[in-house]
Design a protein around this motif. Structure first.
Motif, PDB file in Angstrom:
ATOM      1  N   CYS A  91       0.866  -1.172   0.000  1.00 18.63           N
ATOM      2  CA  CYS A  91       0.000   0.000   0.000  1.00 18.63           C
ATOM      3  C   CYS A  91       0.906   1.226   0.000  1.00 18.63           C
ATOM      4  O   CYS A  91       1.653   1.448   0.952  1.00 18.63           O
ATOM      5  CB  CYS A  91      -0.896  -0.002   1.239  1.00 18.63           C
ATOM      6  N   THR A  92       0.850   1.999  -1.054  1.00 17.48           N
ATOM      7  CA  THR A  92       1.724   3.167  -1.151  1.00 17.48           C
ATOM      8  C   THR A  92       1.354   4.250  -0.156  1.00 17.48           C
ATOM      9  O   THR A  92       2.149   5.148   0.108  1.00 17.48           O
ATOM     10  CB  THR A  92       1.698   3.752  -2.570  1.00 17.48           C
ATOM     11  N   LYS A  93       0.162   4.179   0.419  1.00 16.63           N
ATOM     12  CA  LYS A  93      -0.271   5.199   1.375  1.00 16.63           C
ATOM     13  C   LYS A  93       0.338   5.012   2.757  1.00 16.63           C
ATOM     14  O   LYS A  93       0.562   5.976   3.477  1.00 16.63           O
ATOM     15  CB  LYS A  93      -1.800   5.202   1.501  1.00 16.63           C
ATOM     16  N   ASP A 105      -0.612  13.854  12.389  1.00 16.06           N
ATOM     17  CA  ASP A 105      -1.687  14.231  11.463  1.00 16.06           C
ATOM     18  C   ASP A 105      -1.533  13.566  10.094  1.00 16.06           C
ATOM     19  O   ASP A 105      -1.836  14.168   9.071  1.00 16.06           O
ATOM     20  CB  ASP A 105      -1.760  15.764  11.301  1.00 16.06           C
ATOM     21  N   HIS A 106      -1.047  12.321  10.078  1.00  9.29           N
ATOM     22  CA  HIS A 106      -0.890  11.605   8.809  1.00  9.29           C
ATOM     23  C   HIS A 106      -2.271  11.375   8.183  1.00  9.29           C
ATOM     24  O   HIS A 106      -3.233  11.058   8.884  1.00  9.29           O
ATOM     25  CB  HIS A 106      -0.175  10.264   9.025  1.00  9.29           C
ATOM     26  N   PRO A 107      -2.403  11.517   6.856  1.00 12.98           N
ATOM     27  CA  PRO A 107      -3.726  11.407   6.228  1.00 12.98           C
ATOM     28  C   PRO A 107      -4.359  10.017   6.272  1.00 12.98           C
ATOM     29  O   PRO A 107      -5.578   9.910   6.241  1.00 12.98           O
ATOM     30  CB  PRO A 107      -3.481  11.848   4.779  1.00 12.98           C
ATOM     31  N   VAL A 108      -3.573   8.925   6.351  1.00 10.80           N
ATOM     32  CA  VAL A 108      -4.195   7.589   6.368  1.00 10.80           C
ATOM     33  C   VAL A 108      -3.791   6.721   7.554  1.00 10.80           C
ATOM     34  O   VAL A 108      -4.499   5.765   7.864  1.00 10.80           O
ATOM     35  CB  VAL A 108      -3.933   6.798   5.056  1.00 10.80           C
ATOM     36  N   LEU A 109      -2.666   7.000   8.205  1.00 11.30           N
ATOM     37  CA  LEU A 109      -2.267   6.192   9.356  1.00 11.30           C
ATOM     38  C   LEU A 109      -2.909   6.757  10.611  1.00 11.30           C
ATOM     39  O   LEU A 109      -2.608   7.866  11.036  1.00 11.30           O
ATOM     40  CB  LEU A 109      -0.743   6.156   9.485  1.00 11.30           C
ATOM     41  N   TYR A 131      -0.508   1.944  14.779  1.00  8.06           N
ATOM     42  CA  TYR A 131      -1.288   2.668  13.777  1.00  8.06           C
ATOM     43  C   TYR A 131      -1.981   1.673  12.866  1.00  8.06           C
ATOM     44  O   TYR A 131      -1.516   0.549  12.688  1.00  8.06           O
ATOM     45  CB  TYR A 131      -0.377   3.564  12.919  1.00  8.06           C
ATOM     46  N   ARG A 132      -3.102   2.094  12.278  1.00  9.29           N
ATOM     47  CA  ARG A 132      -3.799   1.295  11.264  1.00  9.29           C
ATOM     48  C   ARG A 132      -4.000   2.174  10.042  1.00  9.29           C
ATOM     49  O   ARG A 132      -4.413   3.333  10.158  1.00  9.29           O
ATOM     50  CB  ARG A 132      -5.145   0.791  11.768  1.00  9.29           C
ATOM     51  N   CYS A 157      -5.800   0.361   3.603  1.00 10.49           N
ATOM     52  CA  CYS A 157      -5.689  -1.093   3.427  1.00 10.49           C
ATOM     53  C   CYS A 157      -5.916  -1.888   4.706  1.00 10.49           C
ATOM     54  O   CYS A 157      -6.038  -3.103   4.655  1.00 10.49           O
ATOM     55  CB  CYS A 157      -4.321  -1.441   2.839  1.00 10.49           C
ATOM     56  N   GLY A 158      -5.933  -1.228   5.882  1.00 12.51           N
ATOM     57  CA  GLY A 158      -6.160  -1.925   7.148  1.00 12.51           C
ATOM     58  C   GLY A 158      -4.903  -2.483   7.804  1.00 12.51           C
ATOM     59  O   GLY A 158      -4.982  -3.037   8.897  1.00 12.51           O
TER      60      GLY A 158
END
Length: 89
Positions: A8-10, A34-38, A57-58, A62-63
């Motif tokens: 997952c590139t994010k 303040d990470h956008p996806v973690l 972190y999640r 992608c979970g």
């Protein structure tokens, strides 16, 4: 036919494993704020506590769960995928 990427590139924002320098730890800590996806999640129950500053972190995309242990000399700290115990099927 194309292959499906298993990454997952994010959320793969840093190489997995021990930090090679204190600056890597500082850079990751800064990026996680303040990470956008973690998203921060609670420390898993029964997680052994060794006096380290640890965070989990999640990835909202992608979970995948991640484990961040800050360095504390001589411990180098690390960033790694966390695989929750799935033995209670």
């Amino acid at each position: 036919m194309g292959e499906v990427a298993m990454t997952c590139t994010k959320c793969e924002i840093c190489p997995e494993g021990a930090f090679q320098s204190p600056q890597e730890d500082i850079d990751l800590e800064t990026e996680l704020k303040d990470h956008p996806v973690l998203r921060p999640i609670p420390i898993p129950e029964d997680w052994p506590q060794h006096g380290l500053v640890e965070f989990f972190y999640r990835c909202a995309q992608c979970g995948q769960e991640w484990h961040y242990a800050q360095s504390d000399f001589p411990f180098k700290g690390w960033w790694a995928k966390h695989e929750p115990d799935s033995s209670d099927d």
